[in-house]
Each structure stands twice: as C-alpha cells, then as structure tokens.
Design a protein around this motif. Structure first.
Motif, PDB file in Angstrom:
ATOM      1  N   ASP A 332       0.855  -1.186   0.000  1.00 40.02           N
ATOM      2  CA  ASP A 332       0.000   0.000   0.000  1.00 40.02           C
ATOM      3  C   ASP A 332       0.892   1.238   0.000  1.00 40.02           C
ATOM      4  O   ASP A 332       1.570   1.528   0.992  1.00 40.02           O
ATOM      5  CB  ASP A 332      -0.908  -0.016   1.238  1.00 40.02           C
ATOM      6  N   LEU A 333       0.884   1.980  -1.102  1.00 41.52           N
ATOM      7  CA  LEU A 333       1.751   3.151  -1.215  1.00 41.52           C
ATOM      8  C   LEU A 333       1.220   4.346  -0.443  1.00 41.52           C
ATOM      9  O   LEU A 333       1.863   5.397  -0.409  1.00 41.52           O
ATOM     10  CB  LEU A 333       1.931   3.519  -2.697  1.00 41.52           C
ATOM     11  N   GLY A 334       0.068   4.183   0.200  1.00 42.89           N
ATOM     12  CA  GLY A 334      -0.440   5.224   1.086  1.00 42.89           C
ATOM     13  C   GLY A 334       0.347   5.279   2.383  1.00 42.89           C
ATOM     14  O   GLY A 334       0.304   6.281   3.112  1.00 42.89           O
ATOM     15  N   ILE A 343       7.474  -3.819   5.711  1.00 42.55           N
ATOM     16  CA  ILE A 343       6.692  -4.988   5.295  1.00 42.55           C
ATOM     17  C   ILE A 343       7.565  -5.944   4.486  1.00 42.55           C
ATOM     18  O   ILE A 343       7.532  -7.163   4.675  1.00 42.55           O
ATOM     19  CB  ILE A 343       5.464  -4.535   4.466  1.00 42.55           C
ATOM     20  N   ILE A 344       8.344  -5.387   3.573  1.00 41.55           N
ATOM     21  CA  ILE A 344       9.228  -6.223   2.750  1.00 41.55           C
ATOM     22  C   ILE A 344      10.246  -6.943   3.624  1.00 41.55           C
ATOM     23  O   ILE A 344      10.505  -8.139   3.456  1.00 41.55           O
ATOM     24  CB  ILE A 344       9.943  -5.359   1.694  1.00 41.55           C
ATOM     25  N   SER A 345      10.833  -6.210   4.571  1.00 43.97           N
ATOM     26  CA  SER A 345      11.865  -6.813   5.425  1.00 43.97           C
ATOM     27  C   SER A 345      11.282  -7.909   6.316  1.00 43.97           C
ATOM     28  O   SER A 345      11.927  -8.932   6.566  1.00 43.97           O
ATOM     29  CB  SER A 345      12.527  -5.729   6.284  1.00 43.97           C
ATOM     30  N   GLU A 346      10.048  -7.696   6.772  1.00 45.76           N
ATOM     31  CA  GLU A 346       9.413  -8.699   7.638  1.00 45.76           C
ATOM     32  C   GLU A 346       9.181 -10.003   6.891  1.00 45.76           C
ATOM     33  O   GLU A 346       9.393 -11.096   7.428  1.00 45.76           O
ATOM     34  CB  GLU A 346       8.082  -8.147   8.159  1.00 45.76           C
ATOM     35  N   GLY A 349      12.679 -11.512   5.857  1.00 39.36           N
ATOM     36  CA  GLY A 349      13.548 -11.842   6.979  1.00 39.36           C
ATOM     37  C   GLY A 349      14.769 -10.959   7.092  1.00 39.36           C
ATOM     38  O   GLY A 349      15.680 -11.240   7.877  1.00 39.36           O
ATOM     39  N   ASN A 350      14.798  -9.872   6.330  1.00 35.72           N
ATOM     40  CA  ASN A 350      15.905  -8.931   6.409  1.00 35.72           C
ATOM     41  C   ASN A 350      15.547  -7.762   7.329  1.00 35.72           C
ATOM     42  O   ASN A 350      14.481  -7.736   7.932  1.00 35.72           O
ATOM     43  CB  ASN A 350      16.240  -8.424   5.001  1.00 35.72           C
ATOM     44  N   GLN A 351      16.444  -6.789   7.423  1.00 37.50           N
ATOM     45  CA  GLN A 351      16.220  -5.627   8.271  1.00 37.50           C
ATOM     46  C   GLN A 351      16.360  -4.344   7.462  1.00 37.50           C
ATOM     47  O   GLN A 351      17.101  -4.299   6.485  1.00 37.50           O
ATOM     48  CB  GLN A 351      17.246  -5.593   9.410  1.00 37.50           C
ATOM     49  N   VAL A 352      15.631  -3.313   7.898  1.00 32.80           N
ATOM     50  CA  VAL A 352      15.770  -1.990   7.277  1.00 32.80           C
ATOM     51  C   VAL A 352      16.044  -0.970   8.372  1.00 32.80           C
ATOM     52  O   VAL A 352      15.654  -1.143   9.521  1.00 32.80           O
ATOM     53  CB  VAL A 352      14.517  -1.577   6.482  1.00 32.80           C
TER      54      VAL A 352
END
Length: 368
Positions: A332-334, A343-346, A349-352
């Motif tokens: 969601d780009l909102g 969300i991508i990292s979760e 399994g990576n970290q941001v």
C-alpha cells in the motif's frame, strides 16, 4: 607486380586462338605440347585479369551502395522527425524540481504543491482547469497553437485530461509534452518517465506516444509505458485494445514495427535495438495509478528503484547480493516509505534502517 601484355603478345593470342578454332573444325583431338602449355598459361592469365577487374567493380559498387543507404537513411530520419519530438528535445525542461509544474510557453510556470494533482483541457485547448488538493481549482486561458509540458518530480504523481479526453496518469519523475489542440490527422505526445494512458478512440486520428527510443501507436486503448532516462529498457504493457511499436533497428537504422495483444509486456532493449514480448498480469504494471503495488517474484533492486522514485527517497543495500532477492505481495503506497520497506523486510527476513539520507536495507545477520 602487375604484368602487362604487349601488342605482339595479344596478336599471338589471337593467332593461337585461331589455330584452336581451326583444329576443332578439323576434328583434331589434341595439340602439340608447346601449344597446350601456352594455351593454359594464357587462359589462366586472362581469368586472373577478369576476376580482379570484376572484384574491383563489385567492391566499388558495394561501397557506393552502402554510402547511399546511410545517406538516404539519415535523410529520411531527419525528414520524419516529429515537430513535438524536436520541441521536447530542444526545451530541456528538468524533472528534478520540488513541485509538479505545468510549463506553458510565453507564460509563468504553474506550480502544483500537492503530491497528487490534476490538469484538464477544454476541447479547443484554450482553457486549462487545474485541481491541486492544497489549493482551489484554477482556470487558465492560453493560445491553442502551443505545446504544454507537465513535469512531475520524484515523490509526486499527476493526472491530465487532454483536449480529446484521453486520460494520462503520470508517475513520479516523469514529463509529458503535448499539443493543447491535436491536428486533424494525428495525435502525438512525448513521454519521458512512466505513464498510464487511457486513449479516446478516434479512427481518423491515431494516437502516438513518442519516447527517445520507441514509439507506441494506437487508435483507442489502455496501456502503460515506462521510459525513464536512467533505465536501459523501455517497457510497454497493453491492458486492452491493440498497439503497434515502432523503433529503429541496428541495421541501417531501418524502422521496425511490432504489434501487441492485450495482456502482453514488450521490453525494448536500447542497446540491442530489439523487442521481446511476454504474457503478464497487467495489474503488476498499472496498480501504481491506484496507490499500490502488486509484486510477484520481483527483485529487491527493482522494487527499491520503484519506491525511490515514488517517495523521492534514497534506498540502498548494505550487501549488493541482497538486490537479487525476490519479493511477492501487495504494498500500500499510502503508507510511508519506511513502513512499506518494513513490510518487505518482515516477509523476507531482512532488516531496514532509516538513515539521514534515506533507507538502508540490511541482511538477516547485520545488526545496528
């Protein structure tokens, strides 16, 4: 060294030839030894001279044809140069600005402050209606014989309704140049960046989206074109209708045409000057218009570039190997850039980590 032949030698050749003819007429089966040797030598010399002469003529002809083709191709290309392409190339309007801008020749630029904005034209092109969520609606008047350019910087989006009622959604970091009134036989716009087009059908006036490397020609259809300057490819996705792609091939710069069918992605390689087509889920390429991304096995490097443009934020990787990892899902780009990357990292399994100059994408075992 080139060998020359005297008049006496040539006379001897004719005399020898005459003897051969006489012998054949008399039904003789063989010649004297010296005559055989002399005949063979003269025939070989004659063949060599003829071959060399033909080779020189053939080589000269090929070179002349090549020069003619190059010159003719250059002349045809210069003659076929579209006025709107010439204007867009000469105008050199930058995209890296703070606000969305509507550039009108002979008038002060109109700045649109909000992230999402809308511009629409009257049928005669003389009135412009501007809707900016951070200001009231504005109506402008202008001459109909000009080109306008809508410049959308990174982090912004805009929507424009052209005089023929064709709708265009411009993504971040994009620029669209268009006439405020289309001609009687064609409709042309020039795009740098990414846009989704919903073209009003008009069989008498084909609609063309021109880019630096590739042209897309249609009658009435819905399609997405991505032609950013820093990308090595131009992507065209056809949602419905039909379009024809036109580009210059590597061989003499000859024009090549390819048709597309709905549900197809065409990728034009600017280096190889070739197009490859494949069937795709078009929502993955058009959903940005509605404020979200649908992704399927997309490399993180590609996702990061899309999000960097959308949010106007730098996204980098600690380890280049992370860029090849893939992600599938709905974004969601909102939400903010950090929330989307979270969300991508979760899921991966990576970290941001948010830094002073953007967002840093880190691996699974990297700690702050």
């Amino acid at each position: 060294m080139k060998k020359s032949f005297s008049v006496n030698e040539r006379s001897a050749d004719f005399e020898l030839a005459g003897n051969i003819v006489d012998a054949l007429k008399a039904g003789k089966q063989e010649f004297a030894g010296p005559d055989k040797i002399l005949v063979g030598q003269r025939i070989q010399e004659s063949i060599k001279r003829e071959r060399k002469s033909r080779l020189i003529v053939w080589t000269s002809s090929v070179a002349a044809i090549a020069i003619l083709l190059v010159g003719l191709t250059f002349w045809l290309n210069s003659q076929n140069q579209s006025p709107i392409r010439q204007y867009a190339s000469m105008a050199e309007i930058p995209v890296n600005t703070k606000f969305t801008r509507l550039v009108i020749p002979g008038a002060e630029d109109v700045q649109l402050m909000s992230t999402e904005s809308s511009v629409s034209y009257s049928a005669n092109g003389e009135e412009i209606h501007i809707q900016d969520s951070m200001s009231t609606e504005t109506t402008l008047a202008q001459l109909a014989q000009t080109y306008n350019t809508l410049v959308v910087p990174y982090g912004k989006r805009s929507h424009v309704v052209l005089p023929d009622q064709t709708e265009v959604w411009l993504n971040s970091g994009s620029k669209l140049t268009y006439p405020v009134k289309f001609g009687a036989d064609k409709r042309e716009v020039f795009l740098q960046g990414e846009a989704l087009f919903d073209v009003t059908h008009d069989e008498q006036r084909p609609f063309s989206v021109l880019t630096e490397q590739l042209d897309v020609r249609v009658l009435g259809t819905s399609f997405n074109v991505s032609a950013y300057e820093d990308d090595s490819v131009v992507q065209t996705v056809l949602v419905r209708g039909s379009v024809e792609l036109e580009y210059k091939s590597k061989l003499w710069g000859i024009s090549v045409n390819q048709k597309m069918v709905p549900g197809t992605l065409a990728v034009f390689d600017a280096t190889e000057r070739s197009v490859e087509q494949s069937l795709v889920d078009t929502d993955q390429f058009t959903s940005w218009k509605d404020g979200y991304l649908i992704l399927e096995n997309s490399p993180l490097s590609v996702i990061a570039k899309k999000l960097s443009r959308y949010y106007n934020m730098r996204i980098s990787f600690v380890d280049p190997a992370l860029e090849a990892e893939t992600f599938s899902g709905y974004l969601d780009l909102g939400n903010s850039a950090l929330e989307v990357m979270g969300i991508i990292s979760e899921i991966t399994g990576n970290q941001v980590e948010e830094t002073s100059d953007g967002i840093l994408f880190k691996g699974k075992d990297v700690h702050s």
